[in-house]
Design an enzyme around this catalytic site. Structure first.
Site, short mmCIF file in Angstrom:
data_model
loop_
_atom_site.label_atom_id
_atom_site.label_comp_id
_atom_site.label_asym_id
_atom_site.label_seq_id
_atom_site.Cartn_x
_atom_site.Cartn_y
_atom_site.Cartn_z
CG ASP A 145 60.34 -39.33 40.58
OD1 ASP A 145 59.65 -39.08 41.59
OD2 ASP A 145 61.58 -39.46 40.60
CE LYS A 148 65.12 -42.35 39.53
NZ LYS A 148 63.78 -41.74 39.50
CG ASP A 173 63.38 -36.34 40.73
OD1 ASP A 173 63.02 -37.06 41.68
OD2 ASP A 173 64.19 -35.40 40.86
CG ASN A 174 65.69 -38.84 40.89
OD1 ASN A 174 64.54 -39.19 40.68
ND2 ASN A 174 66.09 -38.34 42.05
CD GLU A 203 64.51 -37.22 46.44
OE1 GLU A 203 64.91 -36.38 45.60
OE2 GLU A 203 64.27 -38.38 46.12
C1 LIG Z 1 62.43 -49.14 43.90
N1 LIG Z 1 61.98 -48.01 43.12
C2 LIG Z 1 60.74 -47.73 42.80
N2 LIG Z 1 60.71 -46.60 42.09
C3 LIG Z 1 61.96 -46.17 41.95
C4 LIG Z 1 62.35 -44.97 41.18
N3 LIG Z 1 62.93 -43.88 41.97
C5 LIG Z 1 64.21 -43.93 42.35
O1 LIG Z 1 64.89 -44.91 42.13
C6 LIG Z 1 64.78 -42.75 43.09
C7 LIG Z 1 65.92 -42.95 43.87
C8 LIG Z 1 66.48 -41.89 44.60
C9 LIG Z 1 67.70 -42.10 45.42
C10 LIG Z 1 67.89 -43.31 46.08
C11 LIG Z 1 69.02 -43.51 46.85
C12 LIG Z 1 69.97 -42.49 46.95
F1 LIG Z 1 71.08 -42.68 47.73
C13 LIG Z 1 69.81 -41.29 46.30
C14 LIG Z 1 68.67 -41.10 45.53
C15 LIG Z 1 65.89 -40.61 44.56
C16 LIG Z 1 64.76 -40.42 43.77
O2 LIG Z 1 64.18 -39.18 43.70
C17 LIG Z 1 64.20 -41.47 43.04
O3 LIG Z 1 63.10 -41.21 42.27
C18 LIG Z 1 62.80 -47.05 42.62
MG LIG Z 2 62.86 -39.08 42.08
#
Ligand SMILES: Cn1cnc(CNC(=O)c2cc(-c3ccc(F)cc3)cc(O)c2O)c1
Ligand SMILES: [Mg+2]
Length: 218
Positions: A145, A148, A173-174, A203
Protein backbone atom coordinates in the site's frame (compact mmCIF):
# COMPACT_ATOMS: atom_id res chain seq x y z
CA UNK A 1 -0.26 27.38 13.27
CA UNK A 2 -1.03 25.01 10.41
CA UNK A 3 -2.20 21.57 11.53
CA UNK A 4 -1.50 18.87 8.97
CA UNK A 5 -4.14 16.36 7.83
CA UNK A 6 -2.25 13.55 9.56
CA UNK A 7 -2.34 15.53 12.82
CA UNK A 8 -6.09 16.11 12.39
CA UNK A 9 -6.56 12.36 11.91
CA UNK A 10 -4.56 11.67 15.10
CA UNK A 11 -6.61 14.27 17.01
CA UNK A 12 -9.84 12.64 15.79
CA UNK A 13 -8.57 9.30 17.15
CA UNK A 14 -7.54 10.78 20.51
CA UNK A 15 -10.87 12.62 20.79
CA UNK A 16 -13.29 9.93 19.58
CA UNK A 17 -11.66 6.52 20.09
CA UNK A 18 -11.33 4.58 23.34
CA UNK A 19 -7.73 3.90 24.39
CA UNK A 20 -6.95 0.22 23.96
CA UNK A 21 -9.87 -0.44 21.63
CA UNK A 22 -8.60 -1.02 18.06
CA UNK A 23 -12.08 -1.14 16.52
CA UNK A 24 -12.94 2.29 17.96
CA UNK A 25 -9.70 3.67 16.42
CA UNK A 26 -10.70 2.30 12.99
CA UNK A 27 -14.22 3.71 13.37
CA UNK A 28 -12.91 7.15 14.42
CA UNK A 29 -10.62 7.39 11.37
CA UNK A 30 -13.34 6.18 8.97
CA UNK A 31 -15.86 8.67 10.41
CA UNK A 32 -13.36 11.53 10.14
CA UNK A 33 -12.38 10.63 6.55
CA UNK A 34 -15.93 10.11 5.32
CA UNK A 35 -17.49 13.10 7.12
CA UNK A 36 -14.66 15.64 7.33
CA UNK A 37 -11.67 15.10 5.02
CA UNK A 38 -10.68 12.39 2.56
CA UNK A 39 -7.39 10.60 3.33
CA UNK A 40 -5.68 7.62 1.71
CA UNK A 41 -6.40 4.99 4.38
CA UNK A 42 -7.53 1.69 2.87
CA UNK A 43 -10.96 2.48 4.36
CA UNK A 44 -13.72 0.26 5.68
CA UNK A 45 -14.98 -1.37 2.47
CA UNK A 46 -11.55 -2.56 1.35
CA UNK A 47 -10.66 -2.94 5.04
CA UNK A 48 -13.28 -5.68 5.42
CA UNK A 49 -11.71 -7.52 2.45
CA UNK A 50 -8.29 -7.08 4.09
CA UNK A 51 -9.72 -8.48 7.35
CA UNK A 52 -11.10 -11.55 5.56
CA UNK A 53 -7.77 -12.24 3.83
CA UNK A 54 -5.84 -11.85 7.11
CA UNK A 55 -8.27 -14.17 8.89
CA UNK A 56 -8.11 -16.75 6.08
CA UNK A 57 -4.30 -16.71 5.83
CA UNK A 58 -3.92 -16.51 9.64
CA UNK A 59 -0.30 -15.43 9.08
CA UNK A 60 2.56 -15.94 11.52
CA UNK A 61 4.62 -13.34 9.59
CA UNK A 62 3.23 -10.20 7.95
CA UNK A 63 4.92 -7.35 6.05
CA UNK A 64 3.04 -4.10 5.35
CA UNK A 65 4.60 -1.69 2.84
CA UNK A 66 3.23 1.78 3.54
CA UNK A 67 2.07 2.45 7.11
CA UNK A 68 0.73 6.00 6.52
CA UNK A 69 -1.32 6.79 9.68
CA UNK A 70 -1.47 3.18 10.85
CA UNK A 71 -5.11 2.49 9.91
CA UNK A 72 -4.43 -0.82 8.13
CA UNK A 73 -1.66 -1.60 10.63
CA UNK A 74 -4.24 -1.53 13.44
CA UNK A 75 -6.75 -3.54 11.36
CA UNK A 76 -4.19 -6.26 10.61
CA UNK A 77 -2.51 -6.36 14.05
CA UNK A 78 -5.85 -6.70 15.86
CA UNK A 79 -6.50 -9.95 13.94
CA UNK A 80 -3.10 -11.61 14.46
CA UNK A 81 -2.26 -14.29 17.01
CA UNK A 82 0.11 -13.19 19.85
CA UNK A 83 3.12 -15.09 18.46
CA UNK A 84 2.85 -13.41 15.04
CA UNK A 85 5.65 -11.15 13.73
CA UNK A 86 4.38 -8.04 11.96
CA UNK A 87 6.72 -5.53 10.23
CA UNK A 88 5.32 -2.33 8.74
CA UNK A 89 7.59 -0.05 6.67
CA UNK A 90 7.01 3.71 6.25
CA UNK A 91 9.37 5.98 4.33
CA UNK A 92 7.86 9.28 5.48
CA UNK A 93 8.96 10.13 9.06
CA UNK A 94 5.98 12.43 9.62
CA UNK A 95 3.53 9.65 8.73
CA UNK A 96 5.54 7.22 10.89
CA UNK A 97 5.34 9.59 13.86
CA UNK A 98 1.53 9.77 13.62
CA UNK A 99 1.23 6.02 13.01
CA UNK A 100 3.19 5.24 16.20
CA UNK A 101 0.70 7.29 18.21
CA UNK A 102 -2.34 5.77 16.48
CA UNK A 103 -0.98 2.25 17.09
CA UNK A 104 -0.23 3.13 20.74
CA UNK A 105 -3.77 4.54 21.19
CA UNK A 106 -5.18 1.26 19.88
CA UNK A 107 -3.25 -0.41 22.72
CA UNK A 108 -1.49 -2.89 20.47
CA UNK A 109 1.67 -2.43 22.55
CA UNK A 110 0.56 -3.43 25.99
CA UNK A 111 -2.20 -5.86 24.98
CA UNK A 112 -1.25 -9.51 24.49
CA UNK A 113 -1.80 -8.61 20.83
CA UNK A 114 1.42 -8.37 18.90
CA UNK A 115 3.26 -5.08 18.68
CA UNK A 116 3.68 -4.10 15.04
CA UNK A 117 7.28 -3.18 14.45
CA UNK A 118 7.24 0.12 12.59
CA UNK A 119 10.41 0.68 10.59
CA UNK A 120 11.19 4.07 9.06
CA UNK A 121 13.04 4.14 5.78
CA UNK A 122 12.97 3.10 2.15
CA UNK A 123 11.51 -0.36 1.50
CA UNK A 124 14.27 -1.02 -1.04
CA UNK A 125 16.88 -0.44 1.68
CA UNK A 126 15.06 -2.44 4.33
CA UNK A 127 13.78 -5.49 2.41
CA UNK A 128 17.30 -7.01 2.00
CA UNK A 129 17.93 -6.62 5.74
CA UNK A 130 14.69 -8.10 7.11
CA UNK A 131 15.90 -11.72 7.44
CA UNK A 132 18.89 -10.85 9.62
CA UNK A 133 17.35 -7.87 11.47
CA UNK A 134 14.06 -9.52 12.43
CA UNK A 135 14.79 -13.24 12.24
CA UNK A 136 12.08 -13.75 9.64
CA UNK A 137 12.57 -16.45 6.96
CA UNK A 138 9.57 -15.79 4.70
CA UNK A 139 6.35 -13.78 4.89
CA UNK A 140 3.00 -15.52 4.94
CA UNK A 141 1.26 -12.27 3.99
CA UNK A 142 2.46 -8.99 2.40
CA UNK A 143 0.12 -5.97 2.16
CA UNK A 144 1.33 -3.52 -0.52
CA UNK A 145 0.00 0.00 0.00
CA UNK A 146 3.05 2.24 -0.47
CA UNK A 147 4.26 4.12 -3.55
CA UNK A 148 2.56 2.43 -6.51
CA UNK A 149 5.70 2.78 -8.66
CA UNK A 150 7.55 0.59 -6.12
CA UNK A 151 5.09 -2.35 -6.06
CA UNK A 152 6.88 -4.20 -8.88
CA UNK A 153 10.47 -3.46 -7.89
CA UNK A 154 9.83 -4.34 -4.24
CA UNK A 155 8.02 -7.57 -5.19
CA UNK A 156 10.99 -8.61 -7.34
CA UNK A 157 13.32 -7.64 -4.48
CA UNK A 158 11.34 -9.76 -2.01
CA UNK A 159 11.59 -12.69 -4.45
CA UNK A 160 15.35 -12.18 -4.85
CA UNK A 161 15.84 -11.98 -1.08
CA UNK A 162 13.96 -15.27 -0.61
CA UNK A 163 11.25 -13.62 1.49
CA UNK A 164 8.40 -15.26 -0.46
CA UNK A 165 7.53 -18.95 -0.52
CA UNK A 166 4.90 -21.30 -2.01
CA UNK A 167 1.69 -20.20 -0.33
CA UNK A 168 2.79 -16.64 0.46
CA UNK A 169 -0.04 -14.20 -0.20
CA UNK A 170 0.47 -10.68 -1.59
CA UNK A 171 -2.47 -8.29 -1.23
CA UNK A 172 -2.10 -5.03 -3.17
CA UNK A 173 -4.19 -1.88 -2.70
CA UNK A 174 -4.84 0.65 -5.49
CA UNK A 175 -4.08 -1.43 -8.56
CA UNK A 176 -6.65 0.72 -10.41
CA UNK A 177 -6.40 4.10 -8.65
CA UNK A 178 -3.72 5.48 -8.61
CA UNK A 179 -2.78 2.18 -10.30
CA UNK A 180 0.20 -0.15 -10.58
CA UNK A 181 -0.01 -1.37 -14.21
CA UNK A 182 3.52 -2.75 -14.48
CA UNK A 183 3.03 -4.76 -11.27
CA UNK A 184 -0.32 -6.17 -12.48
CA UNK A 185 1.20 -7.03 -15.87
CA UNK A 186 4.17 -8.80 -14.25
CA UNK A 187 2.20 -10.95 -11.81
CA UNK A 188 -0.57 -11.77 -14.28
CA UNK A 189 1.90 -13.04 -16.87
CA UNK A 190 4.14 -14.83 -14.37
CA UNK A 191 3.48 -18.59 -13.90
CA UNK A 192 4.59 -18.15 -10.30
CA UNK A 193 1.44 -16.28 -9.30
CA UNK A 194 -2.20 -17.24 -9.06
CA UNK A 195 -4.13 -13.99 -8.92
CA UNK A 196 -7.60 -12.87 -8.00
CA UNK A 197 -9.11 -9.43 -7.54
CA UNK A 198 -11.78 -8.31 -5.10
CA UNK A 199 -14.04 -5.65 -6.59
CA UNK A 200 -14.43 -2.67 -4.29
CA UNK A 201 -14.28 1.13 -4.32
CA UNK A 202 -11.63 3.74 -3.66
CA UNK A 203 -11.74 4.56 0.04
CA UNK A 204 -14.59 6.89 1.03
CA UNK A 205 -15.73 7.28 -2.61
CA UNK A 206 -17.86 5.51 -5.24
CA UNK A 207 -14.93 5.20 -7.68
CA UNK A 208 -14.24 1.62 -8.76
CA UNK A 209 -11.16 0.04 -7.21
CA UNK A 210 -9.90 -3.50 -6.70
CA UNK A 211 -7.81 -5.17 -4.04
CA UNK A 212 -5.46 -7.43 -5.94
CA UNK A 213 -4.87 -10.77 -4.23
CA UNK A 214 -1.99 -12.98 -5.30
CA UNK A 215 -1.06 -16.41 -4.04
CA UNK A 216 2.50 -17.44 -4.82
CA UNK A 217 2.79 -20.88 -6.37
CA UNK A 218 6.23 -22.29 -7.00
C1 LIG B 1 2.81 10.28 -0.35
N1 LIG B 1 2.55 8.87 -0.16
C2 LIG B 1 2.91 8.16 0.89
N2 LIG B 1 2.47 6.91 0.73
C3 LIG B 1 1.83 6.83 -0.43
C4 LIG B 1 1.23 5.60 -0.99
N3 LIG B 1 -0.22 5.61 -1.11
C5 LIG B 1 -0.81 6.23 -2.14
O1 LIG B 1 -0.16 6.87 -2.93
C6 LIG B 1 -2.31 6.14 -2.26
C7 LIG B 1 -2.97 7.12 -3.02
C8 LIG B 1 -4.37 7.09 -3.15
C9 LIG B 1 -5.06 8.12 -3.96
C10 LIG B 1 -4.58 9.43 -3.98
C11 LIG B 1 -5.23 10.39 -4.72
C12 LIG B 1 -6.37 10.04 -5.47
F1 LIG B 1 -7.02 11.00 -6.20
C13 LIG B 1 -6.85 8.75 -5.47
C14 LIG B 1 -6.19 7.79 -4.72
C15 LIG B 1 -5.12 6.08 -2.51
C16 LIG B 1 -4.46 5.11 -1.77
O2 LIG B 1 -5.16 4.11 -1.16
C17 LIG B 1 -3.06 5.13 -1.64
O3 LIG B 1 -2.47 4.13 -0.92
C18 LIG B 1 1.84 8.10 -1.01
MG1 LIG C 1 -3.90 2.55 -0.59
Amino acid sequence: SFVSLRQRILSAVQKNATRGDPRSVIRAIDQFCSQKEWAMNVGNEKGCILDSVVSEVNPATVLELGTYCGYSTVRIASLLPPYAKFITLEFNPDFAAVARQVIAWAGLEDKVKIKPCLVEGASSDWIPKIKEQFGIKTFDLVFLDHWKEHYLSDTKLMEECGLLRKGSVLLADNVICPGAPDYVEYVRSSPRYKSHYFRSHLEYTKAEENLWYLGIIE
